[in-house]
Scaffold this motif. Structure first.
Motif, PDB file in Angstrom:
ATOM      1  N   GLY A  10      -1.876  46.347  29.637  1.00 50.04           N
ATOM      2  CA  GLY A  10      -3.154  46.871  28.830  1.00 50.04           C
ATOM      3  C   GLY A  10      -3.016  48.376  28.777  1.00 50.04           C
ATOM      4  N   ASP A  11      -3.783  48.831  27.940  1.00 49.94           N
ATOM      5  CA  ASP A  11      -3.748  49.945  27.806  1.00 49.94           C
ATOM      6  C   ASP A  11      -4.261  51.178  29.329  1.00 49.94           C
ATOM      7  OD1 ASP A  11      -3.887  50.494  24.909  1.00 49.94           O
ATOM      8  OD2 ASP A  11      -5.848  49.424  24.826  1.00 49.94           O
ATOM      9  N   GLY A  12      -3.321  52.182  29.257  1.00 45.02           N
ATOM     10  CA  GLY A  12      -3.548  52.965  30.518  1.00 45.02           C
ATOM     11  C   GLY A  12      -2.631  52.306  31.716  1.00 45.02           C
ATOM     12  N   ARG A  37       9.873  51.909  21.073  1.00 43.07           N
ATOM     13  CA  ARG A  37       8.568  51.561  21.227  1.00 43.07           C
ATOM     14  C   ARG A  37       8.026  50.608  19.930  1.00 43.07           C
ATOM     15  NH1 ARG A  37       3.942  56.182  20.541  1.00 43.07           N
ATOM     16  NH2 ARG A  37       4.571  56.953  18.500  1.00 43.07           N
ATOM     17  N   GLU A  38       7.171  49.741  20.293  1.00 41.37           N
ATOM     18  CA  GLU A  38       6.431  48.917  19.033  1.00 41.37           C
ATOM     19  C   GLU A  38       5.147  49.038  19.108  1.00 41.37           C
ATOM     20  OE1 GLU A  38       7.973  44.984  18.421  1.00 41.37           O
ATOM     21  OE2 GLU A  38      10.136  45.622  17.861  1.00 41.37           O
ATOM     22  N   PRO A  39       4.199  49.006  17.977  1.00 47.92           N
ATOM     23  CA  PRO A  39       5.205  49.173  16.793  1.00 47.92           C
ATOM     24  C   PRO A  39       5.582  50.607  16.724  1.00 47.92           C
ATOM     25  CG  PRO A  39       2.773  48.872  16.524  1.00 47.92           C
ATOM     26  CD  PRO A  39       3.130  48.968  18.116  1.00 47.92           C
ATOM     27  N   ARG A 146      -8.335  59.410  29.192  1.00 50.08           N
ATOM     28  CA  ARG A 146      -8.139  60.780  29.595  1.00 50.08           C
ATOM     29  C   ARG A 146      -6.874  61.421  28.653  1.00 50.08           C
ATOM     30  NH1 ARG A 146      -6.513  59.880  35.243  1.00 50.08           N
ATOM     31  NH2 ARG A 146      -8.618  58.540  35.884  1.00 50.08           N
ATOM     32  N   ARG A 147      -6.416  60.490  27.803  1.00 47.71           N
ATOM     33  CA  ARG A 147      -5.322  61.050  27.216  1.00 47.71           C
ATOM     34  C   ARG A 147      -5.713  61.722  26.005  1.00 47.71           C
ATOM     35  NH1 ARG A 147      -1.723  55.875  27.252  1.00 47.71           N
ATOM     36  NH2 ARG A 147      -3.439  55.472  25.845  1.00 47.71           N
ATOM     37  N   GLN A 148      -5.081  62.872  25.479  1.00 50.30           N
ATOM     38  CA  GLN A 148      -5.477  63.295  24.075  1.00 50.30           C
ATOM     39  C   GLN A 148      -4.716  62.711  22.884  1.00 50.30           C
ATOM     40  OE1 GLN A 148      -7.967  66.029  23.977  1.00 50.30           O
ATOM     41  NE2 GLN A 148      -8.339  65.347  26.187  1.00 50.30           N
ATOM     42  N   PHE A 154      -7.705  50.381  19.750  1.00 54.37           N
ATOM     43  CA  PHE A 154      -7.926  49.064  20.598  1.00 54.37           C
ATOM     44  C   PHE A 154      -8.644  49.741  21.748  1.00 54.37           C
ATOM     45  CE2 PHE A 154      -4.172  47.839  17.983  1.00 54.37           C
ATOM     46  CZ  PHE A 154      -4.922  46.471  17.799  1.00 54.37           C
ATOM     47  N   GLU A 155      -8.400  50.749  22.092  1.00 55.75           N
ATOM     48  CA  GLU A 155      -9.180  51.274  23.422  1.00 55.75           C
ATOM     49  C   GLU A 155     -10.657  51.233  23.148  1.00 55.75           C
ATOM     50  OE1 GLU A 155      -7.557  55.106  24.266  1.00 55.75           O
ATOM     51  OE2 GLU A 155      -5.547  54.111  24.370  1.00 55.75           O
ATOM     52  N   ARG A 156     -11.273  51.090  22.056  1.00 58.10           N
ATOM     53  CA  ARG A 156     -12.918  51.129  21.757  1.00 58.10           C
ATOM     54  C   ARG A 156     -13.239  49.815  21.757  1.00 58.10           C
ATOM     55  NH1 ARG A 156     -11.671  55.049  17.398  1.00 58.10           N
ATOM     56  NH2 ARG A 156     -11.926  53.526  16.159  1.00 58.10           N
TER      57      ARG A 156
END
Ligand code: TYD
Length: 205
Positions: A10-12, A37-39, A146-148, A154-156
């Motif tokens: 997952g993200d993070g 990495r992909e995409p 926390r990432r800029q 997708f995180e939303r």
């Protein structure tokens, strides 16, 4: 022939940190390593990535699957296949299991369609090893927030969306235990890195 190792989760979940650590270790073992990495992974693929993950515009699931497949095809032909033929280790941040999770479980694109698209992109070839960094989505999203960066489409998504992704990664791992390894991504960086090295040593070196 080289080896393709994909990193999923997952993200993070901390994939990029772990990819960098494994790459360093493999080089110390005398292996040639390509990190990608992909995409993405090529200028064309990075342009597709930008369309997919940035901004507010919403593709539907099928359109997303077509975008990532176009990028994957190009990446496969331009980067992954040549590197494997040259005997290198390719470490890829996300690959086809992300399509099954995000576009399949997340957006509802049927499995059969995704299998056909993978057939087009790689001839149906899957990674030699897939490391799934498993994390509770609540924790993963807190870390990712926390990432800029601007890659947050997708995180939303709602937490239920991320829970479906997690369940899909775990069910892929359960169905394909020879290819996939699940690692608890709530552990510390060093403990995770050690587990990854030992799996790679055992299965691929
Ligand atoms: P990534 O850089 O791993 O994002 P993060 O570090 O935030 O986890 O991946 C970029 C995004 O691309 C990620 O949110 C998932 C998405 N994605 C898909 O939707 N389908 C795919 O097939 C792939 C490879 C990625």
């Amino acid at each position: 022939m080289g080896r393709l190792i994909s990193f999923e989760g997952g993200d993070g979940a901390g994939k990029s940190t772990q990819i960098a650590l494994l790459a360093t270790w493999l080089r110390e073992q005398g292996r040639e390593v390509v990190q990608t990495r992909e995409p993405g992974g090529t200028p064309e693929g990075e342009a597709v990535r930008n369309l997919l993950v940035s901004g507010a515009k919403h593709w539907d699931g099928v359109a997303e699957a077509l975008l990532v497949t176009a990028a994957r095809r190009h990446h496969w032909r331009q980067v992954i296949e040549p590197a494997m033929k040259a005997g290198r280790f390719v470490l890829c941040d996300r690959f086809s299991d992300s399509t099954r999770a995000y576009q399949g479980a997340g957006r509802g694109v049927p499995r059969q369609v995704l299998d056909q698209l993978l057939e087009l992109a790689t001839g149906g070839v899957l990674p030699d090893l897939t490391i799934i960094l498993d994390i509770d989505p609540q924790l993963g999203l807190r870390r990712a927030a926390r990432r800029q960066d601007s890659e947050n489409r997708f995180e939303r998504e709602a937490i239920e969306f991320h829970q479906r992704l997690r369940d899909e990664f775990l069910s892929i791992a359960a169905a394909e235990p020879v290819r996939c390894v699940v690692i608890d991504a709530s552990l510390g960086i060093d403990a995770i890195a050690e587990q990854i090295r030992s799996v790679v040593k055992e299965r691929l070196l």
